[in-house]
Design an enzyme around this catalytic site. Structure first.
Site, PDB file in Angstrom:
ATOM      1  N   CYS A 115       0.885  -1.165   0.000  1.00  0.00           N
ATOM      2  CA  CYS A 115       0.000   0.000   0.000  1.00  0.00           C
ATOM      3  C   CYS A 115       0.917   1.207   0.000  1.00  0.00           C
ATOM      4  O   CYS A 115       1.493   1.561   1.033  1.00  0.00           O
ATOM      5  CB  CYS A 115      -0.901   0.008   1.233  1.00  0.00           C
ATOM      6  SG  CYS A 115      -1.854   1.541   1.384  1.00  0.00           S
ATOM      7  N   CYS A 118      -0.726   4.331   2.216  1.00  0.00           N
ATOM      8  CA  CYS A 118      -0.829   4.268   3.686  1.00  0.00           C
ATOM      9  C   CYS A 118      -0.358   2.897   4.160  1.00  0.00           C
ATOM     10  O   CYS A 118       0.843   2.625   4.113  1.00  0.00           O
ATOM     11  CB  CYS A 118      -2.219   4.645   4.189  1.00  0.00           C
ATOM     12  SG  CYS A 118      -3.625   3.795   3.468  1.00  0.00           S
ATOM     13  N   SER A 119      -1.256   2.029   4.587  1.00  0.00           N
ATOM     14  CA  SER A 119      -0.786   0.778   5.183  1.00  0.00           C
ATOM     15  C   SER A 119      -1.793  -0.347   5.003  1.00  0.00           C
ATOM     16  O   SER A 119      -1.843  -1.263   5.804  1.00  0.00           O
ATOM     17  CB  SER A 119      -0.526   0.995   6.674  1.00  0.00           C
ATOM     18  OG  SER A 119      -1.700   1.513   7.278  1.00  0.00           O
ATOM     19  N   CYS A 120      -2.634  -0.274   3.972  1.00  0.00           N
ATOM     20  CA  CYS A 120      -3.700  -1.264   3.770  1.00  0.00           C
ATOM     21  C   CYS A 120      -3.107  -2.675   3.710  1.00  0.00           C
ATOM     22  O   CYS A 120      -2.103  -2.916   3.025  1.00  0.00           O
ATOM     23  CB  CYS A 120      -4.466  -0.954   2.497  1.00  0.00           C
ATOM     24  SG  CYS A 120      -5.233   0.683   2.554  1.00  0.00           S
TER      25      CYS A 120
END
Lengths: 215, 218
Positions: A115, A118-120
């Site tokens: 991702c 962000c941090s998906c």
């Protein structure tokens, strides 16, 4: 709000001075206390959520799904067609949000998930993401030079293997189904699941036999 | 917005550093921050896209240097202040002082499992999908000041629709208080050469999940 404290990168929790740690703890405690006193949150609920992510979800969930796919062709076909439905229908792998997609690694194609924005990450099947997954080095480089990222993980793939990178820029979540190691014919699901590590389900690793394991 | 959070294709961050036997949380406060975030999302005081945008609006140097859950804390605090859930005076005092704003709902232990998973984000489509697998598309050259999920490295590039992923909440709208504004979502794949010229690894294919307003026929 301003943030005028000095921090180093992801190890700040290990190396920051005690004064900084107590400062951030105090800020979290103040926020939680105010939100609680106003009736917006319940600390017992927060305890429960923390316990869920600390103890119940993790890569062991994904590993069981991968092992099932390796031994059960019908489950694998259903998983690749609609991973959310296949996992929910089985009723065996815990609560699952929507829009999970399973990606099959083959000798011709190796899948990697990131991702960049962000941090998906597929929390429901892999637990919370490791710090490196959320870090600038991984997010910046894997979409451009994935082979150099694999080298950071000690993984080298044949030149002929096509690398396919999936940038999770929406609410879809991706789970890599690594290749089943050769020499594991006839193994039980439980024994197979032990070969499936977290990184192999992100695409930065492979499922491999332990060194010295008789094939 | 063109912030430092949009990291794809940036260079010079060094090797990926892993941690053996990494715990879920490195300190108890990290877990509290995650739990607070999930519990507040349940109240619908704001949504995940508002939370992401709050982090994107942190000073770039802060975004890149604080730890992950510290960034969450800053985003959560910023949003709680902006939305009037808390005041700075209350945070400084460590106790509630002001008015309680009514929320749509709050999360109790009985329904806590709702906070274990995300979503759902699928919505009833307002119209048919404009693209189908195999279609060639060009991503638009968009640089909005607000929140978007079209990464810079994949703007104004030609790719191929691989999958139709359904009709979802549109983050660009949801982050700005413009409702769900449901849009079709596609996995769009790009050849590495089309993204990076000769400087990416040869033979790679990279996909993004692209909402229909990011795309035009190519």
């Amino acid at each position: 709000m301003s943030d005028d404290h000095h921090h180093d990168h992801h190890h700040d929790h290990d190396h920051d001075g005690a004064s900084h740690l107590s400062d951030i703890q105090a800020r979290v405690r103040a926020l939680e206390t105010v939100l609680t006193e106003k009736g917006y949150v319940d600390p017992a609920v927060i305890d429960n959520i923390v316990e869920h992510f600390e103890t119940r979800v993790g890569p062991h969930v994904g590993a069981r799904i991968v092992a099932r796919a390796w031994v059960d062709p019908a489950f694998k076909a259903a998983l690749l067609a609609d991973a959310t439905a296949a996992i929910r229908d089985s009723g065996e792998f815990g609560p699952l949000g929507d829009h999970l997609i399973a990606l099959e690694n083959t000798s011709g194609q190796h899948n990697m998930v990131v991702c960049t924005l962000c941090s998906c990450y597929p929390w429901d099947v892999l637990g919370l993401p490791p710090v490196w997954y959320k870090s600038a080095p991984y997010r910046s480089r894997v979409v451009m030079n994935p082979r150099s990222v694999l080298a950071d993980f000690g993984v080298s793939l044949p030149e002929a293997t096509r690398i396919r990178v999936w940038d999770s820029t929406a609410e879809t979540r991706y789970l890599v189904i690594p290749e089943r190691p050769a020499g594991t014919e006839g193994w039980s699901e439980e024994r197979l699941a032990a070969l499936v590590n977290r990184d192999s389900m992100i695409g930065t690793g492979l499922a491999t036999l332990p060194v010295g394991e008789a094939a | 917005m063109n912030g430092v959070h949009d990291l794809g294709g940036m260079q010079g961050f060094g090797p990926v550093v892993t941690e053996a036997a990494e715990p879920p949380f490195h300190a108890p406060w990290e877990g509290r921050v995650l739990g607070l975030q999930r519990a507040i999302l349940y109240t619908r005081a704001w949504n995940i896209d508002v939370f992401r945008h709050a982090q994107e609006q942190l000073p770039g140097a802060t975004y890149l240097t604080v730890s992950y859950y510290h960034r969450w804390l800053l985003g959560l605090t910023r949003t709680a202040l902006e939305r009037g859930l808390v005041t700075q005076e209350e945070l400084d005092a460590g106790h509630a002082q002001g008015e309680v704003r009514p929320l749509q709902r709050t999360l109790g232990l009985r329904d806590v499992e709702a906070a274990y998973i995300r979503g759902p984000f699928g919505r009833t489509p307002p119209a048919g999908a404009a693209f189908a697998p195999g279609d060639r598309v060009r991503t638009r050259n968009l640089h909005p000041l607000g929140h978007t999920r079209l990464p810079r490295y994949a703007r104004d590039k030609i790719g191929t629709v691989e999958r139709v992923l359904g009709c979802h909440v549109f983050p660009d709208a949801a982050s700005a208080g413009r409702g769900d504004d449901p849009q079709w979502l596609y996995a769009v794949a790009f050849r590495g050469e089309d993204l990076w010229g000769d400087d990416g690894d040869p033979g790679i294919v990279v996909s993004i999940d692209a909402f229909e307003p990011y795309l035009e026929p190519a």
